[in-house]
Design an enzyme around this catalytic site. Structure first.
Site, PDB file in Angstrom:
ATOM      1  CB  CYS A 151      -0.944   0.010   1.199  1.00 22.21           C
ATOM      2  SG  CYS A 151      -0.125  -0.015   2.804  1.00 22.21           S
ATOM      3  CG  ASN A 152       2.584   2.872   2.975  1.00 22.22           C
ATOM      4  OD1 ASN A 152       1.725   3.696   2.692  1.00 22.22           O
ATOM      5  ND2 ASN A 152       2.663   2.316   4.169  1.00 22.22           N
ATOM      6  NE  ARG A 153       8.301   0.332   0.796  1.00 16.87           N
ATOM      7  CZ  ARG A 153       9.145   1.364   0.965  1.00 16.87           C
ATOM      8  NH1 ARG A 153      10.007   1.679   0.005  1.00 16.87           N
ATOM      9  NH2 ARG A 153       9.140   2.066   2.078  1.00 16.87           N
ATOM     10  CB  SER A 182       8.201   1.434   7.031  1.00 17.15           C
ATOM     11  OG  SER A 182       8.663   0.200   6.537  1.00 17.15           O
ATOM     12  N   PRO A 229       7.427  -4.035  11.530  1.00 13.27           N
ATOM     13  CG  PRO A 229       6.482  -5.549  13.054  1.00 13.27           C
ATOM     14  CD  PRO A 229       6.591  -4.074  12.753  1.00 13.27           C
ATOM     15  CD  GLN A 230       3.242  -5.062  10.829  1.00 13.36           C
ATOM     16  OE1 GLN A 230       3.693  -3.923  10.758  1.00 13.36           O
ATOM     17  NE2 GLN A 230       3.051  -5.680  11.973  1.00 13.36           N
ATOM     18  CD  GLU A 289       1.927  -9.292   8.033  1.00 13.03           C
ATOM     19  OE1 GLU A 289       2.814  -9.336   8.901  1.00 13.03           O
ATOM     20  OE2 GLU A 289       2.162  -9.337   6.814  1.00 13.03           O
ATOM     21  CB  THR A 290      -2.936  -4.456   7.359  1.00 11.31           C
ATOM     22  OG1 THR A 290      -1.684  -4.360   6.683  1.00 11.31           O
ATOM     23  CG2 THR A 290      -3.248  -3.119   8.017  1.00 11.31           C
ATOM     24  CB  ILE A 291      -7.573  -6.883   8.326  1.00  9.31           C
ATOM     25  CG1 ILE A 291      -7.929  -5.792   7.312  1.00  9.31           C
ATOM     26  CG2 ILE A 291      -8.815  -7.331   9.089  1.00  9.31           C
ATOM     27  CD1 ILE A 291      -8.555  -4.545   7.909  1.00  9.31           C
TER      28      ILE A 291
END
Length: 418
Positions: free
Chosen positions: A50-52, A109, A115-116, A192-194
């Protein structure tokens, strides 16, 4: 051979551009095949979160290399090159190695030290191994980045505080609602985020959680852990009115929650406020939802202000981690350069052995025909010596003719001459 890292991230591009450059899991194999079909590309790994979105490549140097790769990326995503060029970064060799190590360690990040990202880098690497890597140096670079990330987390306090996008989303919810124990939370997705969001919410005494996901099995495992109800994505429209908080993070290429859907939910709720936190890229919630009265929409970029409050204690650890990355990147590049020397050494040894075998075969043939052994051996020694020193002698003579003392000294040193 050159190692490259190029891409965009949350620091160089807004979410509106990042969502246009993502590679979905369904099309990743096709993208990798297309990338490796480029004549200059030897091996590749695509990291898309989502960020890169980043490409890690092993390439053959050629004219207009950067232009060719930017053109491929734009063509693949139907982008105008000017839209992408100003947001794109480009790292080569040592800088590419350092960048990957920083990314894997969480130093690049949105949430410093989260850590994700390491799991995401490992998955990107694993996906590339399905016939797309094709470059031992690239593989070694990724393996090294994993060990560096482990070293950073072990030897520094980079992960000392619980800070993540998931944590920030929960922090935002706690800032808006006095108590989370009385609210209903709808979680869209089961990745993983959820999972992290659900665990944070459970720790803050949320009693009612609903998980909507495309595949029920994955959602059910998480629901069993946190005591949630499971619904399908198609049920969201009917159940949205029950949710005070919606937190969404899927890999859907299109929005899942539209403006009309939220309008209907608000009407059923008699305009009781709803908090929507969209941490997906591409976005799961239509941006127009944020214009609705009593619908408070936050994107992943909006979480930055919350996250920044939690970074102070990680800054000193980040300095230590950067030192580790610098050292490890330097050692990796030394190893990589040595591989080039190893190939040269193998070629030189093979050439010398070929000369030896050729002359030895002729000498043995002469002996079998009854020739004088001493004369044959002397001739072998003389010819072998001359053949082996021929190329170095020519290089020494040329360096002397050119007045190149530096090259002359290097050659003398290589030949063991004092």
């Amino acid at each position: 051979m050159t190692l490259l890292a190029l891409g965009i991230n949350h620091k160089t591009a807004p979410v509106s551009l990042r969502e246009r450059v993502t590679f979905s899991p369904d099309t990743l194999d096709q993208a990798l095949d297309s990338l490796l079909a480029q004549p200059m590309v030897q091996g590749g790994v695509v990291l898309s979160t989502c960020n890169r979105t980043e490409l890690y490549l092993s390439v053959e140097e050629q004219d207009n290399l950067q232009e060719a790769l930017i053109r491929w990326l734009c063509d693949y995503h139907n982008l105008n090159e000017d839209d992408l060029r100003n947001s794109l970064y480009w790292h080569q060799d040592n800088d590419a190695v350092s960048h990957l190590m920083r990314v894997a360690s969480g130093l690049d990040s949105l949430v410093l030290g989260e850590p994700q990202i390491l799991g995401q880098v490992k998955k990107a690497f694993a996906d590339s191994q399905k016939g797309h890597l094709n470059a031992s140096a690239l593989e070694r670079m990724f393996q090294k980045s994993f060990s560096v990330a482990k070293r950073v987390r072990t030897e520094t306090d980079i992960g000392a505080s619980a800070v993540s996008v998931a944590f920030a989303a929960c922090t935002l919810a706690r800032q808006i609602f006095e108590s989370l124990s009385t609210v209903t939370v709808l979680l869209v997705g089961a990745g993983e985020t959820i999972e992290l969001v659900a665990r944070h919410l459970r720790e803050h005494k949320v009693q009612k959680m609903i998980i909507a996901n495309r595949t029920r099995e994955r959602a059910q495992a998480l629901a069993d852990e946190v005591g949630a109800e499971v619904i399908s994505l198609s049920d969201i429209d009917a159940r949205l009115q029950d949710a005070d908080i919606i937190i969404s993070s899927t890999a859907s290429p299109l929005p899942i929650i539209g403006k009309g859907m939220v309008e209907r939910a608000l009407k059923s709720r008699r305009n009781q406020p709803m908090l929507l936190v969209d941490i997906a890229v591409p976005r799961d919630v239509e941006p127009e939802v944020g214009k609705l009265a009593n619908a408070y929409l936050y994107s992943v970029d909006d979480l930055q202000s919350i996250i920044s409050h939690n970074l102070a204690q990680r800054q000193a650890a980040a300095v230590e981690a950067e030192t580790i990355v610098e050292q490890e990147a330097s050692e990796f590049m030394a190893w990589l350069r040595a591989q080039g020397a190893s190939e040269t050494i193998r070629e030189y040894r093979s050439q010398s052995e070929q000369i030896r075998d050729e002359l030895t075969t002729k000498a043995l043939s002469a002996l079998q025909q009854g020739g004088d052994a001493q004369a044959i051996l002397q001739d072998l020694a003389w010819k072998l010596t001359n053949r082996l020193i021929h190329a170095p002698t020519k290089s020494l003579q040329q360096a002397a003719r050119d007045g190149d003392d530096e090259r002359l000294n290097i050659l003398r040193d290589s030949l063991g001459l004092e």
